[in-house]
Enzyme design. Structure first.
Site, PDB file in Angstrom:
ATOM      1  N   HIS A  16       0.810  -1.174   0.126  1.00  0.00           N
ATOM      2  CA  HIS A  16       0.100  -0.140   0.098  1.00  0.00           C
ATOM      3  C   HIS A  16       0.934   1.392  -0.106  1.00  0.00           C
ATOM      4  O   HIS A  16       1.689   1.442   0.891  1.00  0.00           O
ATOM      5  CB  HIS A  16      -0.858  -0.092   1.251  1.00  0.00           C
ATOM      6  N   LYS A 100      -8.054  -6.547  -7.571  1.00  0.00           N
ATOM      7  CA  LYS A 100      -8.003  -6.956  -6.081  1.00  0.00           C
ATOM      8  C   LYS A 100      -9.556  -7.123  -5.650  1.00  0.00           C
ATOM      9  O   LYS A 100     -10.254  -6.322  -5.864  1.00  0.00           O
ATOM     10  CB  LYS A 100      -7.600  -5.782  -5.446  1.00  0.00           C
ATOM     11  N   HIS A 175      -1.587 -12.421   1.328  1.00  0.00           N
ATOM     12  CA  HIS A 175      -0.858 -12.130   2.949  1.00  0.00           C
ATOM     13  C   HIS A 175      -1.568 -13.407   3.934  1.00  0.00           C
ATOM     14  O   HIS A 175      -2.103 -13.126   4.821  1.00  0.00           O
ATOM     15  CB  HIS A 175      -1.210 -10.840   3.427  1.00  0.00           C
ATOM     16  N   ASP A 248       2.816  -6.541   2.220  1.00  0.00           N
ATOM     17  CA  ASP A 248       1.632  -5.910   2.727  1.00  0.00           C
ATOM     18  C   ASP A 248       2.062  -4.552   3.434  1.00  0.00           C
ATOM     19  O   ASP A 248       1.438  -4.339   4.448  1.00  0.00           O
ATOM     20  CB  ASP A 248       0.819  -6.923   3.421  1.00  0.00           C
TER      21      ASP A 248
END
Ligand code: NCD
Ligand code: ZN
Length: 345
Positions: A16, A100, A175, A248
């Protein structure tokens, strides 16, 4: 004992960057180590169209320090109303690399996520046909499901049927945090892979809850029991092509983590490679580090591995307790600790 390791330059297959000043502050940390990164689209508002993704990509590229080569790979935030044609065009034009799937309200900025996976079937069909990778945040959001069981439950309720209904669709179970997810990925076809974060290799849930609440170890999916951490370490360091690096990295300012309602997310970017390398060293598996960090991800996406290399040395690195980010304070992953590897040069 290996004290120096040279591998192809790695990529980060899940992170991110946020936007604005925070984005400009965090991009250099990633670009220092990684050649490419899959950039998550959970901005406010989310990156739901190819036009929005192209603009966001331009802003990220402007934040890459001069002389550094780094390519952001963009993702489309899927919603109940995603237009399969816009997604397909964005992919054909090279704007989108993946899409996503956030179950609605599963995590930070996911309120616009998918409320019913069945509604997404026309989009998934298009993705299967065009070879667009589906990245999944695999947690159910039902209030009656315990937060520690949400990943395992997602496998039973959704993963098995998506995989069955779209056998050619390439899916990344992102993740992963449980032995259940490791087993599911291992037993699935080569079209199913997973990313693993550094934090889920280093900590179990005690690190978050014992000796006082430790908000800087809180992320979603939440860290689980030790048996799950051990299963993740085994999978990551096994050499299997199904598991690869995805930090992540999810920056939240210190004040937003240390709060009555602290945000989920760990800012893993600054010392990510050093953190992963330490795990491979502890597991006596440095010979598999390059596959995990630099080869398996590109192979899954059908992209070339990077030609350049990066060298890591065995050396003690003191990670700062906090970093300045856009004039504010953020606590990095491993903040205040010493790790055993550093990037040379
Ligand atoms: C991420 C974020 O802050 O955007 N948080 C997190 O705990 N990992 C969202 C996500 O990937 O779940
Ligand atoms: Zn994430």
């Amino acid at each position: 004992m290996t004290d120096t390791l040279t591998i192809r330059r790695p990529d980060d297959w899940h992170l991110h960057f946020r936007d604005g000043d925070i984005m400009r502050g965090v991009v250099p940390y990633t670009a220092r180590q990684f050649a490419r990164a899959i950039v998550m689209p959970n901005l406010t508002p989310p990156v739901t169209t190819a036009a929005l993704a192209a603009e966001y990509r331009d802003r990220i590229n402007e934040a890459v320090p001069q002389g550094v080569k780094f390519t952001p790979l963009m993702t489309c935030y899927l919603t109940d109303t995603t237009d399969p044609d816009d997604l397909a065009r964005g992919f054909a034009d090279g704007v989108f690399t993946a899409a996503k799937l956030y179950p609605a309200n599963a995590t930070t900025n996911s309120a616009h996520g998918v409320s019913d996976v069945a509604k997404l079937y026309p989009v998934l069909k298009q993705m299967e046909t065009d070879g667009i990778v589906l990245c999944i945040h695999g947690e159910v959001t039902d209030h009656d499901i315990d937060v520690f069981d949400r990943e395992a439950e997602f496998i039973e309720r959704y993963m098995r049927s998506i995989v069955r209904d779209f056998p050619q669709l390439k899916i990344i179970f992102e993740h992963i945090t449980t032995a259940d997810a490791v087993k599911f990925v291992e037993q699935s076809s080569p079209n199913i892979a997973a990313t693993i974060t550094p934090q889920h290799l280093h900590i179990n849930r005690n690190a978050m809850l014992v000796g006082g609440i430790q908000p800087h170890n809180y992320c979603l999916p939440v860290a689980k029991r030790e048996l799950h951490r051990l299963a993740l370490r085994k999978a990551a360091t096994s050499g299997s092509p199904k598991f690869f690096l995805g930090t992540d990295s999810a920056p939240h300012l210190r004040g937003d983590k240390e709060n009555d309602c602290g945000c989920a997310g760990i800012f893993g970017a600054p010392y990510a490679l050093e953190s992963y390398c330490t795990v491979f060293d502890e597991e006596d598996a440095l010979e598999h580090f390059e596959a995990f960090a630099s080869l398996n991800g590109p192979a899954f996406y059908g992209l070339p591995a990077n030609e350049e290399t990066i060298t890591l040395d065995r050396a003690e690195v003191a990670v700062p307790e906090e970093l300045d980010l856009a004039g504010q304070t953020i606590v990095p992953w491993h903040g205040g600790q010493t790790i055993g590897w550093r990037i040379a040069g």
